[in-house]
Enzyme design. Structure first.
Site: not given
Lengths: 127, 405
Positions: A37, A105
């Site tokens: 990812c 994030c």
């Protein structure tokens, strides 16, 4: 896409970058994400009397991922385990001015905090 | 040395000052419409366009009458695919392309699939990014009307066996469109020898202006016909209506002329610089992998994967150098490059890729600086990478149960 000043600052001057030994007394380790990812975060805490006295990170990921984990270590230091568990990804988004495409994030950073806390608790209980 | 350093020449190129100089009069005193047949302004513009047509045709060994001016390679790709499919629909409903084409071809093919019921074969590529001529041959059916395979890839620079594919197309009587956007002006292109029937390319990749491109459409053996996708004044022999952008076309012509004159020496110079860049980085850093073909690739292309380092963070660390990353972490999908995936590069290494694109204005000094900075930033980011730490501890990263998010 331009990064916010705070992201650039954390990227250029990462806080608390490094590692503790995983089996060290009082250390909790959280590793989240996946190389496929494009981001993997490792967050570690060192705990004394339920307080996080030190924290370290290592991150494979974009600038925002690095900044999110760097910020997380900064915020965790000095907090009790209970306080640290209250850090939310939205706080990170706000502090770093993350754009929508980078929200994941901050989610990853929150997951890493939780994983490190859980790891510490599991280790403490098994003693 | 001037900063930032530009090493993203696959994306676009800086216009050559000689090109600008040729263009300037056509913005001001020579402003005529090339389609105006009744006065000197129009004649002057038409003459300039026809001269440019010759300069461009010479570079690709075509007849000037076989060129259709467009707004750029994307429009040329659209016109080629849509124009052929519309014109030859009664003959068949199948086209062949490859998985690593530019999105201007892939998305056009997909649109034709969904909107027009066209059948499309997307050929795989080998691990160097090359299409196999045998795969092309085997994919042809009696319903196939077009093969569209790029000359050279925009990410990894791999050059396809175009001549072989052209030969198969001729044998089977199928039209062959080649998206040559990255190859024209960089490597020799000869539409006769390569058996190309339609070819897309653009000025801004070869030190010309943005906003102009061309579609080569073969006139003889076979005479290719395309249905226009823009209706209007019937310019460009009815294939593409719209007033010709004379200054841009003049610039396109000049750019092609310069490429024709300088390509032989320029490609040798760029390949030497590129090889030095590659060697300089590989000498100092372990686990750096070349994406693409080791020899059959564009002279100015270098695409590397730096294990354990994410591409976007690498670019962020060398902001004074303009580069491109194969990881599209900025896009909403977070998917790494489909080109690298088609090569069989793992998602982890696809996320770690950087494309270097050298150009006419690149200098040795810039290459030296880039080598030094890439080594510095990769070393720094690996220090920061939990994956690098794990690998150093002897952990096989493939054996780890990752929580894929």
């Amino acid at each position: 896409m331009a990064y916010s000043e705070k992201v650039v600052d954390h990227f250029n001057n990462p806080r608390n970058m490094g590692s503790f030994k995983k089996d060290e007394e009082g250390v909790g380790t959280g590793i989240v994400g996946a190389p496929e990812c494009g981001d993997v975060m490792k967050l570690q805490i060192k705990v004394q009397n339920d307080t996080i006295v030190d924290a370290k990170f290592k991150t494979f990921g974009c600038g925002s991922a690095i900044a999110s984990s760097s910020l997380a270590t900064e915020w965790m230091k000095g907090k009790t385990l209970e306080e640290a568990a209250k850090i939310k990804n939205t706080d990170i988004v706000q502090e770093l001015n993350l754009p929508p495409v980078k929200i994941h994030c901050s989610v990853l950073a929150e997951d890493a905090i939780k994983a490190a806390l859980n790891d510490y608790k599991k280790k403490a209980e098994s003693k | 040395m001037k900063f930032p350093i530009y090493l993203d020449n696959h994306s676009t190129t800086r216009m050559d000052p000689r090109v600008l100089e040729a263009m300037l009069p056509y913005f001001t005193e020579k402003f005529g419409n090339a389609a105006s047949r009744n006065h000197a302004f129009g004649w002057e513009a038409e003459e300039a366009v026809e001269n440019a047509r010759k300069q461009i045709a010479r570079l690709i060994h075509a007849d000037p009458k076989e060129l259709v001016f467009t707004s750029g390679a994307t429009e040329s790709d659209n016109l080629a695919l849509k124009g052929v499919v519309e014109m030859y629909r009664e003959k068949g409903d199948h086209i062949i392309t490859s998985m690593t084409e530019h999105r201007a071809v892939l998305d056009t093919a997909k649109a034709l699939e969904t909107k027009r019921g066209l059948k499309v074969t997307y050929l795989p590529v080998d691990k160097t990014g090359m299409v196999s001529p045998d795969d092309v041959r085997n994919a042809i059916t009696d319903k196939t009307i077009l093969i569209s395979i790029m000359l050279a890839n925009n990410e990894i620079g791999t050059i396809n066996p175009t001549k072989e594919i052209g030969k198969i197309a001729k044998e089977k009587g199928v039209l062959f469109h080649c998206d040559a956007t990255q190859g024209v002006g960089k490597i020799p292109v000869n539409v006769q020898e390569m058996g190309i029937d339609l070819m897309s390319f653009t000025a801004h990749k070869i030190y010309g202006p943005k906003g102009v491109g061309a579609l080569y459409v073969r006139k003889k053996a076979p005479r290719v016909r395309i249905a226009p996708q823009m209706d209007g004044g019937g310019h460009e022999r009815g294939m593409r209506s719209g007033t010709l952008p004379v200054p841009l076309i003049v610039g396109f012509g000049k750019a092609c002329e310069l490429c024709e004159q300088e390509m032989a020496t320029e490609s040798v110079r760029l390949a030497a610089m590129r090889d030095r860049l590659q060697a300089g980085i590989l000498k100092e850093l372990e686990e750096v992998y070349l994406n693409g073909h080791p020899t059959q690739r564009l002279p100015h292309n270098l695409n590397l994967s730096f294990a354990y380092v994410e591409g976007e963070s690498l670019l962020m660390g060398v902001k004074e150098i303009a580069l491109s990353s194969g990881s599209a972490c900025t896009s909403a999908t977070l998917e790494p490059s489909y080109v690298l995936r088609a090569l069989g590069v793992g998602s982890d290494l696809a996320h770690s890729s950087i494309r270097f694109g050298l150009g006419r204005f690149s200098t040795d000094e810039e290459i030296d600086y880039t080598i030094k900075r890439i080594i510095e930033i990769v070393t720094k980011l690996r220090e920061m990478s939990p994956l690098y730490e794990m690998a150093k501890e002897g952990i096989d990263l493939k054996s780890v149960q990752w929580a894929v998010h």
